[in-house]
Write a protein that holds these residues in place. Structure first.
Motif: not given
Length: 109
Positions: A67-91
């Motif tokens: 309800e309160t996040a700015t677009p920049d805060e959404w981008v930052k939160a999404f990038k943090e979420w995306a980078s929190s996943h494992r990076k060694d998962t096979p494609l």
């Protein structure tokens, strides 16, 4: 996140300040009863009662991130979420994401 609330006396949220002003007698009574039940002084009970009230007021006043996040805060939160996943998962290979790979059983008909 923008969860600002109007501030009253002693840097407490305005709602908590209003509760303390309008319910002074009830709060004194609660502090007295808690002191009796726990065999400690009212002065010892009071900070705990204030902390509990503050926590209850904050949970009522704070609005959720979406309800309160700015677009920049959404981008930052999404990038943090995306980078929190494992990076060694096979494609997946090309076949696995192709129509034939997804709807494999349809080809048998």
């Amino acid at each position: 996140m923008n969860t600002s609330t109007p501030i009253g006396k002693n840097s407490e949220p305005q709602l908590l300040h209003e509760i303390k002003e309008t319910h002074t007698q009830e709060l004194q009574q609660i502090a007295f009863l808690l002191a009796q039940m726990t065999n400690v002084s009212e002065e010892t009970v009071r900070p705990h009662l204030d902390a509990m009230l503050l926590q209850l007021v904050k949970s009522k006043v704070e609005r959720p991130f979406y309800e309160t996040a700015t677009p920049d805060e959404w981008v930052k939160a999404f990038k943090e979420w995306a980078s929190s996943h494992r990076k060694d998962t096979p494609l997946l290979d090309d076949y696995a994401v192709s129509r034939a790979g997804i709807y494999e059983e349809d080809e048998e008909i």
